[in-house]
Structure formats: C-alpha cells, structure tokens
Scaffold this motif. Sequence first.
Motif, PDB file in Angstrom:
ATOM      1  N   ARG B  24       0.816  -1.221   0.000  1.00 19.67           N
ATOM      2  CA  ARG B  24       0.000   0.000   0.000  1.00 19.67           C
ATOM      3  C   ARG B  24       0.851   1.272   0.000  1.00 19.67           C
ATOM      4  O   ARG B  24       0.473   2.293  -0.555  1.00 19.67           O
ATOM      5  CB  ARG B  24      -0.950   0.003   1.197  1.00 19.67           C
ATOM      6  CG  ARG B  24      -2.181  -0.876   0.893  1.00 19.67           C
ATOM      7  CD  ARG B  24      -3.255  -0.665   1.896  1.00 19.67           C
ATOM      8  NE  ARG B  24      -2.876  -1.181   3.200  1.00 19.67           N
ATOM      9  CZ  ARG B  24      -3.604  -1.048   4.282  1.00 19.67           C
ATOM     10  NH1 ARG B  24      -4.724  -0.380   4.235  1.00 19.67           N
ATOM     11  NH2 ARG B  24      -3.203  -1.550   5.418  1.00 19.67           N
ATOM     12  N   VAL B  25       2.025   1.180   0.628  1.00 19.51           N
ATOM     13  CA  VAL B  25       2.902   2.359   0.676  1.00 19.51           C
ATOM     14  C   VAL B  25       3.612   2.564  -0.665  1.00 19.51           C
ATOM     15  O   VAL B  25       3.759   3.671  -1.149  1.00 19.51           O
ATOM     16  CB  VAL B  25       3.955   2.192   1.806  1.00 19.51           C
ATOM     17  CG1 VAL B  25       5.039   3.251   1.709  1.00 19.51           C
ATOM     18  CG2 VAL B  25       3.274   2.258   3.157  1.00 19.51           C
ATOM     19  N   THR B  26       4.052   1.459  -1.288  1.00 17.80           N
ATOM     20  CA  THR B  26       4.935   1.605  -2.453  1.00 17.80           C
ATOM     21  C   THR B  26       4.238   1.553  -3.809  1.00 17.80           C
ATOM     22  O   THR B  26       4.717   2.157  -4.764  1.00 17.80           O
ATOM     23  CB  THR B  26       6.032   0.519  -2.439  1.00 17.80           C
ATOM     24  OG1 THR B  26       5.403  -0.744  -2.319  1.00 17.80           O
ATOM     25  CG2 THR B  26       7.004   0.734  -1.313  1.00 17.80           C
ATOM     26  N   VAL B  27       3.151   0.791  -3.924  1.00 17.09           N
ATOM     27  CA  VAL B  27       2.532   0.663  -5.252  1.00 17.09           C
ATOM     28  C   VAL B  27       1.442   1.715  -5.415  1.00 17.09           C
ATOM     29  O   VAL B  27       0.366   1.628  -4.841  1.00 17.09           O
ATOM     30  CB  VAL B  27       2.005  -0.772  -5.486  1.00 17.09           C
ATOM     31  CG1 VAL B  27       1.421  -0.886  -6.896  1.00 17.09           C
ATOM     32  CG2 VAL B  27       3.125  -1.756  -5.318  1.00 17.09           C
ATOM     33  N   TRP B  32      -0.324   0.840 -11.624  1.00 14.87           N
ATOM     34  CA  TRP B  32      -1.372   0.004 -12.241  1.00 14.87           C
ATOM     35  C   TRP B  32      -1.712   0.527 -13.628  1.00 14.87           C
ATOM     36  O   TRP B  32      -1.792  -0.234 -14.590  1.00 14.87           O
ATOM     37  CB  TRP B  32      -2.635   0.010 -11.359  1.00 14.87           C
ATOM     38  CG  TRP B  32      -2.532  -0.954 -10.237  1.00 14.87           C
ATOM     39  CD1 TRP B  32      -2.140  -0.694  -8.963  1.00 14.87           C
ATOM     40  CD2 TRP B  32      -2.787  -2.365 -10.285  1.00 14.87           C
ATOM     41  NE1 TRP B  32      -2.142  -1.830  -8.220  1.00 14.87           N
ATOM     42  CE2 TRP B  32      -2.536  -2.885  -9.007  1.00 14.87           C
ATOM     43  CE3 TRP B  32      -3.196  -3.235 -11.292  1.00 14.87           C
ATOM     44  CZ2 TRP B  32      -2.692  -4.224  -8.710  1.00 14.87           C
ATOM     45  CZ3 TRP B  32      -3.355  -4.573 -10.989  1.00 14.87           C
ATOM     46  CH2 TRP B  32      -3.099  -5.061  -9.711  1.00 14.87           C
ATOM     47  N   VAL B  33      -1.901   1.849 -13.712  1.00 17.82           N
ATOM     48  CA  VAL B  33      -2.361   2.437 -14.979  1.00 17.82           C
ATOM     49  C   VAL B  33      -1.292   2.347 -16.064  1.00 17.82           C
ATOM     50  O   VAL B  33      -1.583   1.996 -17.202  1.00 17.82           O
ATOM     51  CB  VAL B  33      -2.779   3.916 -14.750  1.00 17.82           C
ATOM     52  CG1 VAL B  33      -3.102   4.602 -16.079  1.00 17.82           C
ATOM     53  CG2 VAL B  33      -3.983   3.969 -13.828  1.00 17.82           C
ATOM     54  N   TYR B  34      -0.038   2.665 -15.700  1.00 17.80           N
ATOM     55  CA  TYR B  34       1.002   2.750 -16.727  1.00 17.80           C
ATOM     56  C   TYR B  34       1.823   1.469 -16.894  1.00 17.80           C
ATOM     57  O   TYR B  34       2.474   1.294 -17.918  1.00 17.80           O
ATOM     58  CB  TYR B  34       1.953   3.913 -16.416  1.00 17.80           C
ATOM     59  CG  TYR B  34       1.283   5.251 -16.479  1.00 17.80           C
ATOM     60  CD1 TYR B  34       0.762   5.736 -17.673  1.00 17.80           C
ATOM     61  CD2 TYR B  34       1.109   6.025 -15.337  1.00 17.80           C
ATOM     62  CE1 TYR B  34       0.118   6.955 -17.738  1.00 17.80           C
ATOM     63  CE2 TYR B  34       0.464   7.255 -15.383  1.00 17.80           C
ATOM     64  CZ  TYR B  34      -0.025   7.705 -16.589  1.00 17.80           C
ATOM     65  OH  TYR B  34      -0.669   8.911 -16.654  1.00 17.80           O
ATOM     66  N   ILE B  36       1.211  -2.107 -14.838  1.00 17.84           N
ATOM     67  CA  ILE B  36       0.610  -3.435 -14.649  1.00 17.84           C
ATOM     68  C   ILE B  36      -0.491  -3.722 -15.679  1.00 17.84           C
ATOM     69  O   ILE B  36      -0.449  -4.759 -16.361  1.00 17.84           O
ATOM     70  CB  ILE B  36       0.089  -3.595 -13.200  1.00 17.84           C
ATOM     71  CG1 ILE B  36       1.278  -3.472 -12.225  1.00 17.84           C
ATOM     72  CG2 ILE B  36      -0.600  -4.948 -13.026  1.00 17.84           C
ATOM     73  CD1 ILE B  36       0.927  -3.474 -10.769  1.00 17.84           C
ATOM     74  N   ILE B  37      -1.453  -2.802 -15.840  1.00 14.36           N
ATOM     75  CA  ILE B  37      -2.561  -3.069 -16.775  1.00 14.36           C
ATOM     76  C   ILE B  37      -2.071  -3.168 -18.224  1.00 14.36           C
ATOM     77  O   ILE B  37      -2.360  -4.159 -18.905  1.00 14.36           O
ATOM     78  CB  ILE B  37      -3.694  -2.023 -16.597  1.00 14.36           C
ATOM     79  CG1 ILE B  37      -4.305  -2.189 -15.194  1.00 14.36           C
ATOM     80  CG2 ILE B  37      -4.759  -2.176 -17.683  1.00 14.36           C
ATOM     81  CD1 ILE B  37      -5.307  -1.127 -14.801  1.00 14.36           C
ATOM     82  N   PRO B  38      -1.249  -2.175 -18.726  1.00 11.37           N
ATOM     83  CA  PRO B  38      -0.788  -2.327 -20.119  1.00 11.37           C
ATOM     84  C   PRO B  38       0.015  -3.612 -20.360  1.00 11.37           C
ATOM     85  O   PRO B  38      -0.192  -4.295 -21.349  1.00 11.37           O
ATOM     86  CB  PRO B  38       0.106  -1.102 -20.335  1.00 11.37           C
ATOM     87  CG  PRO B  38      -0.279  -0.145 -19.304  1.00 11.37           C
ATOM     88  CD  PRO B  38      -0.795  -0.911 -18.153  1.00 11.37           C
ATOM     89  N   PHE B  39       0.908  -3.946 -19.407  1.00 12.65           N
ATOM     90  CA  PHE B  39       1.714  -5.147 -19.607  1.00 12.65           C
ATOM     91  C   PHE B  39       0.874  -6.422 -19.506  1.00 12.65           C
ATOM     92  O   PHE B  39       1.148  -7.410 -20.180  1.00 12.65           O
ATOM     93  CB  PHE B  39       2.892  -5.181 -18.618  1.00 12.65           C
ATOM     94  CG  PHE B  39       4.057  -4.368 -19.104  1.00 12.65           C
ATOM     95  CD1 PHE B  39       5.048  -4.937 -19.898  1.00 12.65           C
ATOM     96  CD2 PHE B  39       4.154  -3.013 -18.820  1.00 12.65           C
ATOM     97  CE1 PHE B  39       6.119  -4.178 -20.380  1.00 12.65           C
ATOM     98  CE2 PHE B  39       5.214  -2.249 -19.295  1.00 12.65           C
ATOM     99  CZ  PHE B  39       6.196  -2.827 -20.081  1.00 12.65           C
ATOM    100  N   SER B  40      -0.180  -6.385 -18.658  1.00 12.56           N
ATOM    101  CA  SER B  40      -1.073  -7.548 -18.567  1.00 12.56           C
ATOM    102  C   SER B  40      -1.797  -7.744 -19.891  1.00 12.56           C
ATOM    103  O   SER B  40      -1.956  -8.873 -20.361  1.00 12.56           O
ATOM    104  CB  SER B  40      -2.100  -7.367 -17.448  1.00 12.56           C
ATOM    105  OG  SER B  40      -1.433  -7.134 -16.259  1.00 12.56           O
ATOM    106  N   ILE B  41      -2.244  -6.629 -20.493  1.00 13.58           N
ATOM    107  CA  ILE B  41      -2.960  -6.730 -21.772  1.00 13.58           C
ATOM    108  C   ILE B  41      -2.021  -7.281 -22.856  1.00 13.58           C
ATOM    109  O   ILE B  41      -2.374  -8.207 -23.586  1.00 13.58           O
ATOM    110  CB  ILE B  41      -3.545  -5.351 -22.186  1.00 13.58           C
ATOM    111  CG1 ILE B  41      -4.645  -4.957 -21.190  1.00 13.58           C
ATOM    112  CG2 ILE B  41      -4.084  -5.374 -23.610  1.00 13.58           C
ATOM    113  CD1 ILE B  41      -5.108  -3.515 -21.296  1.00 13.58           C
ATOM    114  N   ILE B  42      -0.775  -6.725 -22.890  1.00 16.14           N
ATOM    115  CA  ILE B  42       0.200  -7.219 -23.878  1.00 16.14           C
ATOM    116  C   ILE B  42       0.495  -8.706 -23.618  1.00 16.14           C
ATOM    117  O   ILE B  42       0.546  -9.521 -24.532  1.00 16.14           O
ATOM    118  CB  ILE B  42       1.501  -6.382 -23.835  1.00 16.14           C
ATOM    119  CG1 ILE B  42       1.219  -4.957 -24.344  1.00 16.14           C
ATOM    120  CG2 ILE B  42       2.609  -7.022 -24.676  1.00 16.14           C
ATOM    121  CD1 ILE B  42       2.348  -3.971 -24.162  1.00 16.14           C
TER     122      ILE B  42
END
Lengths: 236, 408
Positions: B24-27, B32-34, B36-42
């Motif tokens: 919660r402190v670091t992420v 997520w937006v730039y 985790i989500i883009p790389f998950s989609i790729i």
Amino acid sequence: MSVLNVNIEQAGYSEEHRIIRDIVFQVRKGELIGLIGPNGAGKSTTIKSILGTIDYLEGSVCFENNQMKYAYIPEQPVFYEELTLWEHIQFVASVREWSENEMTQRVLPLLKTFRLEERVHELPVTFSKGMQQKLMIVLAMLNDPSLYIIDEPFVGLDPKAINDFLRLLNEKRQEGAAVLMTTHMLDTAERICDRIILLMDGEILTQGKIDDIHQKAGMDQGSLFDSFEVLMERST
Amino acid sequence: MMTGKELFVHRLKDQLKFYNQIYRVTVYWAVWVYIIIPFSIIGLGLYIDLWRGYVDLGLLSNEFTAPLLVLIVVMSSYSTSFIRGADILFLWQYQSIFKRLNRARWAYFVSLSLFKTWLLMLIIAPIFIQYLEWSVLNYTYYALFASLLNASIGIIKREMKVRFSNWTNRFFFLVSSIIIYFILTVLYQPVLSIFALIALIMVILKVTKQTQKFNQEIAFDLERKNKILSLILMQSSHIGAPEFVGERLYRKRENPWIFRKSRKLFKKSTPEAAFEELYIKALLRNKNWLSFYVQVTLIGVMGVIFVPVWVKLILWMLILFIIGVVLKVFWIQVMSNQFLQIVQWQHLNLSDITKSIFQKAMLPGAMLISVTLGYNVLSFLGLLIMPVIGLGLTFVLANYLSRSVRNE
C-alpha cells in the motif's frame, strides 16, 4: 569600497511566510563580518537571500561591479555522491576553463594544507564530516572570489584545520577578499571579526565593531557572549 | 498455551499484513495504470498468440531448452518459517510443539508451491503442447511431477541451508540442479520420476533429523525479507518516493566502480565538457538510475521481440521516448544538487549542453533496441536500416527534450 551591499526590506519562503525584514549592511574589501544570532534569528535566510536562492525577496542585494563572484561554504557539506574529490576539483577547473597545469598549481598546496592529497580519488560521501568540510573549503579557496560567504565554518573541523583555515582566510583578506561568516562560536568571532551583525527575530538587533557592541550593551568589560546576552534580554 | 500450528498461523498472518502494508505504501495507482494493466494486456495477447502458434519464441524451444524454464522454477522455490526472535524462548521452553509447527509450515509451503507451479505450467503449456507437440495427458503428468519436485526441493533447500554449512548447501544445489535437469529432459520417464520423488522424500526425512536451529531460521528469513523489501523500495524511488528509500543499507564504497582514478572523459577544459562529464559519470555510478535505464532498455528489447509486428514500431518509439524522459528527470536531479550553489558559475546555454548529453546518453539504449527491432523485422537488412532511423529519432527526441529543460 564595498564588495556587497545588502538592503533587504523583507524576505522569506513566500509573501505570507516572511522571515527577515530591514536587513541593511555593507561588506567592504578585506573585511571579516560575523553574522551572529540565536537559532531561528534569520541568519540562514539572510545568506540565502544574498545567494539568490530564496523564493521571496523585496529589496536589493548588490555585488561589486554587479559581478557575483563569491564562494559559499555551507554548514552541511554539499557535493555529488558519484564524483571523487579530484573530479569535483576538475569540474570547477573545467567550468573556469583552467588548464590542467593551472588547476594543479592552484589545488595542490590547498590539498596539502588540509591533508587531503592521499584521498583525491575517493568518493567524499565516505569522508568524515570534518573531511567533507575541508573539501568545501578547498573548493571555495580554489575559486579566488572577492567574497567568501561562510555558514558555520568550524563545525566538524579539528583545531589544526581551523587554524589553517583562518590563516588562509587572512591571506585572502590581505589580497582584498571580504568574508561574511555566520557562527555560534562567539569567542572565535570576537577574536577574528572586524564587525559583528547581531540578528534577532528576523531583524538586525545591532551592528558595529566589537567595542561598539560592548558599548551598546553597556559593558566596558566582559566577552561578546555577555554583551550578546544583555542585548537579547533587553530586546525581549 | 499456544500450539505449534497456532503459532505458525499467527506469524503467517503477521507476515501477510506486513507485505500488504508495504504494497500500500509503495505501489501507487499510476503503476497500475502505466505498467501493470498495459503489460497484462500485452501479456494476454502474447499468451493467446502462443496458443495459436504465432510467437517466434515458441519455434526456438525444443526438448532441451523448454525444461530449463521448469528447472528455473523448481530450483528457485523457497520455504519460509515466519518465526521471530521473540519466539525462540517460547520454543526452547516447549520443545514438544516443534513437530506440529514444522508440519504446519511444510503443509503451507507445499500447498502454495503446488499452486504456483501449476499456474506456471499453465502459462508455459502452449510451448510444450503447441510447439513440441506433447499430448495433454503427458504434459499434465509432467506438470504434476514438476510441482511435486518444486515442493520437495523447496523444503530440502531450506533445511539444508539451516542445518548444514554454506558449502554443503551450495554443493547440493549444484549437483541437484544437474540431476534434475537430466531427469526433466533426456531421462524423463514416468517410472524414473517416481524414483526421483521417493529419493527426494528420503533426503527430506534424513535432513530433518538434524537438530533444528531456530536462530538460523530467523536470520535467513530476515535476510530474505530485507532482500525483497530493498527490491521493492529500489523500484519505489522511480515512482516518486525519495531516493534514499531505495538505497541499500550496507557501507558505501570508497572508490567509484568505474573510472577509479578520476580519469577525465573529455580532454578539453570547457564548461560544456564539465557538465557533460558530471552527468555521464553521475549516471554511470548511480546504481538506481543506471539499473532503471538498463531495465527500460531490456523491457524495450524484450517487447520488440515478443509483441505483434504492428505494435513493435509503436513500442520502439515509446521506449525511446521513455529513455529520454528518464534521462531528463535525472538531469533535473543532477542540476538541483546544492553543490552548484557554492559558487556563481558563468552564464551557460544549458539547452545546448543538454542536447549533447541526451544524445550521448540515449544512444546505447536506443541502438540496442533499434538493432533488435531491425533484425527481428527485416533480418540482416534491418541491421543496416533501423539503427540509422533509430539514430535520427534519438537526435530528434534529444532536441525536443533539451528544449523543454529550463535554461537557468
């Protein structure tokens, strides 16, 4: 002839957060001026105003011939953690466009005086506070400025380094350089300063030669510390 | 009195709570937006293409390289005890709870390890089924074997580390890696795998008969926890946390790792050369920023290899731009150092200096990605064309970024 003319109406971190006001003084060639006062009196803000690093300033700070040729020795040594001691010197030399020979001639005696010549290829981040302060002094002296602005210069220095530093400062003063110095060491200030500026709550409480300060405090005998206490008590 | 199982569950909860707090402190939401989500989609697109047999990497895999992935997973498993220093006194007083405590942590580790291995086996399944043409049944059996192997090796590694010397542990690790690789590849047969598992269980029983050293367990757990924590915090400085957060706690080195004798990079003594030298040396000697630069470049290289052709060009330009932005942020940091306040420097046109600096600093990363893209798309012809275009794009980006740097 004055090297620095300070006429600060008010200054601080913003218009709402003003810290100092009505700071007016001059620094003349060859003079050593002590800026003294308790914590929070406005010494650092005055220095920042002179260096031009404060956000809000009303008034003027004028250098000799409008050329800001100063060297600043901060209380907390500042340097690049990634550069060696020699690379800091090289950086200053390259910016000044000195040749390798000129740089070596200027720096070697200073490194010898402060016993730093064995550690030139080391990273200053691993040095003790005193050694780091010596690096700051070497870099300041290297520049040959007309004004030295020194914030708490003696913190962390060993007695020999303090003596060497004061001796070098005297030499520079004889060549015409002026010194503006903040310090808490009142006994040293009393011994070496030509004039004293006493700050209190962001204003100049008094300024003048040591004898003038004693006179204003109504003390014919006693130390600067005693006069300092009397004047502070009187103002509160 | 607390039982062994209760103590384990209590400590496990504490540990999960701790990681949750760190997360919660670091992420930050921007990660997520730039990222985790883009790389998950790729990644999802890549996985679908992998099943369809469209990914070049699959063609590189064979009976010898594919099991390497499994080997890496098996050998990297690690079991944790979650015991703390405060528990030692309690454990010494009530030694009867040792067995129950050990069983609880092994059960937890085995179930977690089985879940992780099955997830990974599911991810790499298309390589075996689609490209190596294994039957689903054969692969399921292989995955089951790999997951049991993972759980057993994890326990043995932990117990060896705690109960034996470092060298015994390293020797076992090396020998077992070689044996397991052979079992997973050339020697892979169902009967042999059963024998291998029985042998491993016997090793576990033998090793666990040695005296348990709780102080060692705590030291190893703490060491691992610190490693994970510093890894997370090293990344956090790139997403806005103060840089000292990511700094390692051990002693700083006296001499720099590169240009140890303060050798000058440029012969000329000019202000431009001084600032260029300052920037390049600061970047090369700053572990956080250098590793970030390398990470972005490697992500770019991997990206242009794996993503579909139409995405490659966009990704190539995007990564070059990101490298430029990273270098610009580092420039701002270098210029904000208070060292530059100690004397009044002569007036300099910083835009020209930054242009030259950004060009030089962007080149290694930009060239590596351009060469990879060129070879990947146009084979040897691409090796001639793409670096030239990459050079041009680097100069355009460096020019654009330097103009946006304030000339102070």
